[in-house]
Design an enzyme around this catalytic site. Structure first.
Site, mmCIF file in Angstrom:
data_model
loop_
_atom_site.group_PDB
_atom_site.id
_atom_site.type_symbol
_atom_site.label_atom_id
_atom_site.label_comp_id
_atom_site.label_asym_id
_atom_site.label_seq_id
_atom_site.Cartn_x
_atom_site.Cartn_y
_atom_site.Cartn_z
ATOM 1 N N ALA A 66 39.093 -36.961 -17.891
ATOM 2 C CA ALA A 66 38.971 -36.916 -19.344
ATOM 3 C C ALA A 66 40.368 -36.907 -19.957
ATOM 4 O O ALA A 66 41.354 -36.572 -19.299
ATOM 5 C CB ALA A 66 38.196 -35.672 -19.772
ATOM 6 N N GLY A 112 36.189 -36.125 -15.085
ATOM 7 C CA GLY A 112 35.161 -36.888 -15.785
ATOM 8 C C GLY A 112 34.905 -38.252 -15.175
ATOM 9 O O GLY A 112 33.817 -38.806 -15.314
ATOM 10 N N GLU A 115 32.530 -37.596 -12.413
ATOM 11 C CA GLU A 115 31.256 -37.260 -13.040
ATOM 12 C C GLU A 115 30.556 -38.518 -13.573
ATOM 13 O O GLU A 115 29.334 -38.633 -13.498
ATOM 14 C CB GLU A 115 31.491 -36.242 -14.157
ATOM 15 C CG GLU A 115 31.853 -34.870 -13.600
ATOM 16 C CD GLU A 115 32.293 -33.889 -14.671
ATOM 17 O OE1 GLU A 115 31.675 -32.818 -14.780
ATOM 18 O OE2 GLU A 115 33.260 -34.200 -15.404
ATOM 19 N N GLU A 135 39.261 -29.626 -12.147
ATOM 20 C CA GLU A 135 39.203 -28.813 -13.360
ATOM 21 C C GLU A 135 39.700 -27.383 -13.181
ATOM 22 O O GLU A 135 40.289 -26.800 -14.107
ATOM 23 C CB GLU A 135 37.761 -28.797 -13.917
ATOM 24 C CG GLU A 135 37.346 -30.075 -14.602
ATOM 25 C CD GLU A 135 36.812 -31.138 -13.672
ATOM 26 O OE1 GLU A 135 36.296 -32.168 -14.143
ATOM 27 O OE2 GLU A 135 36.915 -30.955 -12.432
#
Length: 255
Positions: A66, A112, A115, A135
């Site tokens: 992200a 992300g 994911e 993360e």
């Protein structure tokens, strides 16, 4: 529809969505998430499209994570809103779409990015791919489904190791644990992904849509009953009639 951060190409029954932010290793910001979501809506409405491929531009990165700059100063309320919007806008939409979505993971798939790949129904990876959820090194946990989808794919023990350690794993290790289906040289990745997509595209779209729904319920109490229900529903649909007729007539079905 025109896009700024993604490329959308349609090829016969296939579509390729390419995340195109090479200057930031294709990191997911809010605009990119919205554009991928809009592309999914466009492709779901396009009856000529049977299979969707998601990949990243270049050879270094699928999606490197992200865009941290966008949420670095968020508090709890805005952070929860960010995660919830991500789920609803894109990640759950991909997982529950009626058309198969294949991730062609070219290079880094981190945070992300991993994911996003896990929300897809199938994952192929290049030999140079590196996958991980970093993360916890930021004092966070995955917020776009990583803690939920990873254990289902690789088991809780390996998922815990990946999440707690934040270590990246190479593509061949990812295949060994079931995180990706196949690994290919980078120059062959998209070709091999399209080969699989074309094979899928020749099968019944109605049956595949029901199969996606049934598989997504496989770890719930509704799983078996849903399979029975969808199996029965397909007997009333044209694809089943064509498929059975083709089998009996010893020809290829025309779905």
């Amino acid at each position: 529809m025109s896009y700024e951060n993604i490329l959308l190409e349609k090829e016969n029954k296939l579509a390729v969505v390419t995340i195109n932010r090479p200057q930031s290793l294709n990191a997911l910001n809010a605009k990119t998430i919205q554009e991928i979501s809009s592309a999914m809506d466009e492709l779901n409405a396009d009856e000529s499209c049977r299979v969707i491929i998601i990949t990243g531009s270049g050879e270094k990165s699928f999606v490197a994570g992200a865009d941290i700059k966008e949420f670095s100063d968020f508090g709890q309320e805005k952070a929860e809103e960010l995660a919830r919007n991500g789920h609803n806008t894109l990640f759950n939409k991909i997982e529950n779409t009626s058309k198969p979505v294949i991730a062609a993971v070219n290079g880094f798939a981190l945070g992300g990015g991993l994911e996003l790949a896990m929300a897809c129904h199938i994952r192929y990876a290049s030999e140079n791919a590196r996958l991980g959820l970093p993360e916890v090194t930021l004092g966070l946990i995955p917020g776009y489904g990583g803690t939920q989808r990873l254990p289902k794919l690789v088991g809780k023990g390996i998922a815990n190791e990946m999440i707690f350690s934040a270590k990246m794993i190479p593509a061949l290790k990812a295949k060994e644990i079931g995180l990706v289906n196949e690994v290919y040289p980078i120059e062959e990745l998209l070709t091999k992904t399209k080969e699989l997509a074309n094979t899928i595209a020749n099968n019944s779209p109605m049956a595949i849509s029901k199969a996606i729904q049934a598989v997504n319920l496989s770890d719930t109490e509704k799983g078996f009953e849903s399979e029975i229900k969808y199996f029965g529903e397909l007997f009333e649909m044209n694809d089943k009639k064509e498929g059975v007729a083709a089998f009996l007539e010893k020809r290829k079905p025309n779905f």
